[in-house]
Design a protein around this motif. Sequence first.
Motif, PDB file in Angstrom:
ATOM      1  N   SER A 211      26.848  69.976  27.624  1.00  0.00           N
ATOM      2  CA  SER A 211      25.690  70.679  27.084  1.00  0.00           C
ATOM      3  C   SER A 211      25.971  72.177  26.995  1.00  0.00           C
ATOM      4  CB  SER A 211      24.459  70.425  27.960  1.00  0.00           C
ATOM      5  OG  SER A 211      24.030  69.084  27.855  1.00  0.00           O
ATOM      6  N   TYR A 212      26.672  72.701  27.980  1.00  0.00           N
ATOM      7  CA  TYR A 212      27.067  74.118  27.952  1.00  0.00           C
ATOM      8  C   TYR A 212      27.867  74.425  26.686  1.00  0.00           C
ATOM      9  CZ  TYR A 212      29.606  78.361  29.415  1.00  0.00           C
ATOM     10  OH  TYR A 212      30.171  79.623  29.472  1.00  0.00           O
ATOM     11  N   LEU A 213      28.825  73.570  26.368  1.00  0.00           N
ATOM     12  CA  LEU A 213      29.628  73.782  25.159  1.00  0.00           C
ATOM     13  C   LEU A 213      28.761  73.702  23.909  1.00  0.00           C
ATOM     14  CD1 LEU A 213      32.881  71.743  25.926  1.00  0.00           C
ATOM     15  CD2 LEU A 213      32.507  74.197  26.177  1.00  0.00           C
ATOM     16  N   ALA A 214      27.865  72.730  23.873  1.00  0.00           N
ATOM     17  CA  ALA A 214      27.022  72.558  22.696  1.00  0.00           C
ATOM     18  C   ALA A 214      26.034  73.704  22.521  1.00  0.00           C
ATOM     19  CB  ALA A 214      26.262  71.234  22.791  1.00  0.00           C
ATOM     20  N   HIS A 328      15.567  64.942  42.316  1.00  0.00           N
ATOM     21  CA  HIS A 328      14.495  65.134  41.338  1.00  0.00           C
ATOM     22  C   HIS A 328      14.634  66.492  40.649  1.00  0.00           C
ATOM     23  CE1 HIS A 328      10.358  66.510  40.189  1.00  0.00           C
ATOM     24  NE2 HIS A 328      10.451  65.376  39.523  1.00  0.00           N
ATOM     25  N   GLY A 329      14.946  67.532  41.415  1.00  0.00           N
ATOM     26  CA  GLY A 329      15.130  68.846  40.802  1.00  0.00           C
ATOM     27  C   GLY A 329      16.278  68.874  39.821  1.00  0.00           C
ATOM     28  N   VAL A 330      17.379  68.227  40.155  1.00  0.00           N
ATOM     29  CA  VAL A 330      18.529  68.191  39.256  1.00  0.00           C
ATOM     30  C   VAL A 330      18.189  67.411  37.989  1.00  0.00           C
ATOM     31  CG1 VAL A 330      20.969  67.617  39.061  1.00  0.00           C
ATOM     32  CG2 VAL A 330      20.046  68.304  41.260  1.00  0.00           C
ATOM     33  N   ALA A 331      17.439  66.314  38.137  1.00  0.00           N
ATOM     34  CA  ALA A 331      17.043  65.529  36.972  1.00  0.00           C
ATOM     35  C   ALA A 331      16.129  66.334  36.049  1.00  0.00           C
ATOM     36  CB  ALA A 331      16.353  64.247  37.420  1.00  0.00           C
ATOM     37  N   GLU A 332      15.259  67.150  36.626  1.00  0.00           N
ATOM     38  CA  GLU A 332      14.408  68.001  35.799  1.00  0.00           C
ATOM     39  C   GLU A 332      15.248  68.949  34.950  1.00  0.00           C
ATOM     40  OE1 GLU A 332      10.125  68.679  37.842  1.00  0.00           O
ATOM     41  OE2 GLU A 332      11.811  69.668  38.830  1.00  0.00           O
ATOM     42  N   LEU A 333      16.318  69.482  35.515  1.00  0.00           N
ATOM     43  CA  LEU A 333      17.193  70.365  34.729  1.00  0.00           C
ATOM     44  C   LEU A 333      17.871  69.611  33.597  1.00  0.00           C
ATOM     45  CD1 LEU A 333      19.053  72.884  37.063  1.00  0.00           C
ATOM     46  CD2 LEU A 333      16.907  73.130  35.825  1.00  0.00           C
ATOM     47  N   SER A 334      18.238  68.355  33.826  1.00  0.00           N
ATOM     48  CA  SER A 334      18.849  67.572  32.755  1.00  0.00           C
ATOM     49  C   SER A 334      17.865  67.394  31.603  1.00  0.00           C
ATOM     50  CB  SER A 334      19.288  66.206  33.289  1.00  0.00           C
ATOM     51  OG  SER A 334      19.804  65.393  32.253  1.00  0.00           O
ATOM     52  N   ALA A 335      16.616  67.066  31.931  1.00  0.00           N
ATOM     53  CA  ALA A 335      15.601  66.926  30.879  1.00  0.00           C
ATOM     54  C   ALA A 335      15.383  68.258  30.165  1.00  0.00           C
ATOM     55  CB  ALA A 335      14.295  66.428  31.493  1.00  0.00           C
ATOM     56  N   ALA A 336      15.472  69.360  30.910  1.00  0.00           N
ATOM     57  CA  ALA A 336      15.309  70.675  30.282  1.00  0.00           C
ATOM     58  C   ALA A 336      16.457  70.974  29.320  1.00  0.00           C
ATOM     59  CB  ALA A 336      15.223  71.757  31.357  1.00  0.00           C
ATOM     60  N   ARG A 337      17.676  70.622  29.717  1.00  0.00           N
ATOM     61  CA  ARG A 337      18.816  70.854  28.810  1.00  0.00           C
ATOM     62  C   ARG A 337      18.696  69.986  27.566  1.00  0.00           C
ATOM     63  NH1 ARG A 337      21.470  70.775  33.793  1.00  0.00           N
ATOM     64  NH2 ARG A 337      22.166  68.645  33.444  1.00  0.00           N
TER      65      ARG A 337
END
Length: 488
Positions: A211-214, A328-337
């Motif tokens: 995602s960083y690359l994209a 749960h916090g890490v999963a929230e970041l995935s949804a945000a990305r």
Amino acid sequence: MWLGGTSLTARTVAAIARTPGPVDLHLDRAALARVERAARLGADLSTRRAVYGRTTGVGANRDETAVAEDAGHGLRLLRSHSGGAGDRLDADLVRAALVIRLNQLLAGRSGVSPALVRALAGAVAADALPVVHRLGAIGTGDLAPLAQIALALAGEGAWDTVPPDHRSVPVDAGDALAFVSSNAVTLAEAALAAGTLDVVLAASHAVAALSYLALDGSPEAYADPVHRARPHPGQMRCAQRMRHLLGMERTPPKGRRIQDPFGLRAFPQVNGPAIDALDTLHRVLDVEIDAGAENPMIAVAEDDAYHHAHFHTAYVAGALDHVRACVHGVAELSAARLGDLVEPEQTGLRAFLADGPPGSSGVMILEYMSHDALAALRQAALPVTLGSAVVSRGLEDHASFSTQAARATAEVATAYTRVLACELVAAVRALRLRRREGWPTAADGPVPVEEALARAEEVLDPRTEDRPLTDDVDIAVDLVRDPTWAQV
């Protein structure tokens, strides 16, 4: 496989449980000698003093006297406690529970008969699995599931696969409580969930790097000087891993923005606590898997029996609650990305990574799938340690509910895998579209994470027109669960 009651780990348990088939099992001779000595001492103590569960009833029946020589006492206790209900446990969970219980018994503090230990070892070696049901434990001993296992060994319970040349094992008054006085099934489910999270959290770095690359991310958020200024172990490990995946050992080019959205910028600060929490969970499980936790404990060196509360698994419940909250916090970041990946201002691509006539929806549905899984994860992440129970006529007036915490952690691991899979499908599509348009990414030349990208592109459908994405997400789930995918 060698077992001696002293050095089995949760990671080893997970590996054994997920490898069906007979096991080349070797039991440590010193451990077997400990079992023999404890069994003799337990029998002797029962003639000299009251020993809970051997010469008494259990729970609120602790003041009821039982005859130590009454072989029926042990069987009655197992029959009365084997009332497990609900779904049958999966084979890998039963397999893990048998291995853990055998290892704990080899610690030599239970007083069970050597014959019962040998019968359990025979089942482990043959990969013979008793029928065990889910319900019947609240974090103070897996009484119902372990009673079902013991009754199978005694010839009264059911088997999915009966051990070769199986003969029922006599169960005396000292065997029954000693065998069920354990949280082996809960520990097994926790070990399997922790093993899944080991893999999925490792994969999260690769998914975030794609995602960083994209998104043309900014490298400053991962710079070593930044994280040395606040050196939490998990955060440092996460940032270092991202630097490796993105080729940041040398100074990379600047990103498109002076500051990225939190999904990229705060990844080490949010992923780090999950890494640390999982490390803590493994340490707790490793202690429990090698523990002599039976109540009463038969202490050979002291020539005595001790009544105690090692059956209470507050450490396990607390560690599991902590892991779920952090994941749960890490999963929230995935949804945000994922939200960033469908936003033209972040990618420079069309909304929803669409590639068709005006109004095409692209990967729009992935956000709904991700947040559906995230909602399930959120519910499973709620702490179980805020509840308790009073049972056995008020005598047993607290419970950890570690059993329920282990189940919930398995659900969290499954849901987080699906959240990451949705992000991975979108990130790969975005990188394909960028490549087709001839756009560079923030990386300066080939970077290690491109190996993971190449494997993903081999199996994910390259078509970018509007179409169902169910198969894409299922394939991405398999990638995220594959421990070799993120090892670049």
